[in-house]
Design a protein around this motif. Sequence first.
Motif, PDB file in Angstrom:
ATOM      1  N   LEU A  43       0.829  -1.211   0.000  1.00 59.72           N
ATOM      2  CA  LEU A  43       0.000   0.000   0.000  1.00 59.72           C
ATOM      3  C   LEU A  43       0.864   1.262   0.000  1.00 59.72           C
ATOM      4  O   LEU A  43       0.587   2.219  -0.732  1.00 59.72           O
ATOM      5  N   LEU A  47       1.009   4.104  -2.937  1.00 62.99           N
ATOM      6  CA  LEU A  47       0.818   5.536  -2.678  1.00 62.99           C
ATOM      7  C   LEU A  47       2.006   6.328  -3.219  1.00 62.99           C
ATOM      8  O   LEU A  47       1.834   7.400  -3.802  1.00 62.99           O
ATOM      9  N   LEU A  54      -5.636   0.122  -2.741  1.00 63.40           N
ATOM     10  CA  LEU A  54      -6.843  -0.658  -2.459  1.00 63.40           C
ATOM     11  C   LEU A  54      -7.692   0.074  -1.430  1.00 63.40           C
ATOM     12  O   LEU A  54      -7.201   0.435  -0.366  1.00 63.40           O
ATOM     13  N   PRO A  56     -11.293  -0.244   0.718  1.00 67.48           N
ATOM     14  CA  PRO A  56     -12.426  -1.133   1.038  1.00 67.48           C
ATOM     15  C   PRO A  56     -13.773  -0.565   0.601  1.00 67.48           C
ATOM     16  O   PRO A  56     -14.697  -1.322   0.305  1.00 67.48           O
ATOM     17  N   ASN A  57     -13.869   0.773   0.527  1.00 67.46           N
ATOM     18  CA  ASN A  57     -15.124   1.374   0.058  1.00 67.46           C
ATOM     19  C   ASN A  57     -15.432   0.975  -1.385  1.00 67.46           C
ATOM     20  O   ASN A  57     -16.584   0.767  -1.754  1.00 67.46           O
TER      21      ASN A  57
ATOM     22  N   PHE B  87     -13.406  -8.752   7.676  1.00 66.77           N
ATOM     23  CA  PHE B  87     -13.273  -7.644   6.716  1.00 66.77           C
ATOM     24  C   PHE B  87     -14.170  -6.472   7.131  1.00 66.77           C
ATOM     25  O   PHE B  87     -13.755  -5.309   7.097  1.00 66.77           O
ATOM     26  N   HIS B  91     -12.912  -2.796   8.031  1.00 71.35           N
ATOM     27  CA  HIS B  91     -13.450  -1.681   7.253  1.00 71.35           C
ATOM     28  C   HIS B  91     -14.052  -0.615   8.179  1.00 71.35           C
ATOM     29  O   HIS B  91     -13.733   0.568   8.076  1.00 71.35           O
ATOM     30  N   LEU B  95     -12.844   3.310   8.961  1.00 69.32           N
ATOM     31  CA  LEU B  95     -13.704   4.491   8.792  1.00 69.32           C
ATOM     32  C   LEU B  95     -13.784   5.297  10.096  1.00 69.32           C
ATOM     33  O   LEU B  95     -13.764   6.523  10.075  1.00 69.32           O
ATOM     34  N   VAL B 312      -4.603   2.872   5.604  1.00 67.50           N
ATOM     35  CA  VAL B 312      -5.831   2.941   4.780  1.00 67.50           C
ATOM     36  C   VAL B 312      -6.728   4.107   5.220  1.00 67.50           C
ATOM     37  O   VAL B 312      -7.361   4.756   4.381  1.00 67.50           O
TER      38      VAL B 312
END
Lengths: 79, 365
Positions: A43, A47, A54, A56-57, B87, B91, B95, B312
């Motif tokens: 990741l 970037l 990737l 997840p949304n 997962f 996730h 958020l 992330v």
Amino acid sequence: MTTFILVAFILIIARWEWVRTSGEKPMRLRMTYTLLYGINITLLAMLQLKMAPLNPNDWMIWLLQPIAEPMFRWISGES
Amino acid sequence: MITLRQAQTLLFMFILGTAILVIPSIAAAYSKQDAWLAVLLAGLIGLVSLWLVVSVCKRVGNRTIVEAGLVVLGPVFGTFLGLGYVFFAIHLGILVTNNVGTFMTTLLQPPAPLWPFHLLLLLVAVYIYRLGPWALAGFAQLLSVTLILVLLFGLLTLVGQFQPQFLRPVLGEGWRPVWTGSYLVLGFPFWETVIVTGWVLRWVNERDRLFRRMAVSYGGGAVYLATVIVLTLMVFGVELTSELSYPLYSLFQEIHVIDLRIEGLTLFAWLVSVQIKATLCYAFALDGICTLLRTGKSVLLTVPLAILFVIVADYVYPTTAHLKQVVNTYWPPYAMMFGLVLPLLLFLVLHLRRRFSPAFARQLR
């Protein structure tokens, strides 16, 4: 340069944590450990290379595309 | 092990985490002055999900929902279900982590990058997880008082600024806007609670009246959110509430007690509940991974998972439009899948197998 330092730092943490943790380390745990660090480094590399990393949304949107919008329109009375 | 009261507190804090600041604007945008009604309705409907998860986890011997999946569906389908839940927890945790960074960099430290705030949140999560569930439960129990005090303080100090006419007409546009608001609020935060109920019962040392007592806590969370919405609506009205990004924070900026700024109180209450929500998601994901690997609890995966959250969370919402699209359109059915549909599937399969397979029924006993 920042990404390179970050990756080096993450690898040092990974090594230190591995050595420091005592107890049984079955193959499945070893593989998951490597996989998680592998994902992290990939990741960071994505970037750095300005590639879309990737998200997840995106997977959620892909999975629910056929039902989410019609469902929301139906509930809110737009259709 | 933790007490049932501590489990109740965790559920209460999980419902309020992140929702306490943003739910008023989301609900008011669709349900207008009936937003408080939408939250209460969502809380009522969400009880079905709570009942399903508690029933399934209790009937397989107070296990987590990932373990329940393996018992009920077998090793192959159970592993797929478990991976789905892991997962979902990762996730949601990402958020929630992003919410903290966004709030901090939007309102408090505009030029700062997101990652230092994410890192701080995850460092605490790693530490709490390594100490054990009792540490998380104790932390939640101790700080839940703060949330109650913040609400009471808001009620008392804002009473002079209330304009009850902002809440009228009740059901002026019928039930449709209330349903729409409920649908969004069910997705965020009520169906998400599968993460806490599907994890915490494993650690609870009391098994009597489990559902009833968890439902009290669930209802408490719904009433708290509804009260926050009523306060916000009575001070700002529908238009302003739906326009503001963080209405509760703005509401406390309106309070003037001997020229002191006290909006920091809401910030503290929010950070506490968000820390608990993020830690619960993180703990659920880690324990879920260890269950699927059949390795028992392992601290070895704590750091790489925390690093994943930090990385992330930095880019998960590239734009505000993306955030709105995700929250309004995609999150409710996504949360419904994990909070309602899959527990219902587990419940049905569990009952069918118990009825038609005596060996399975004996195994559960």
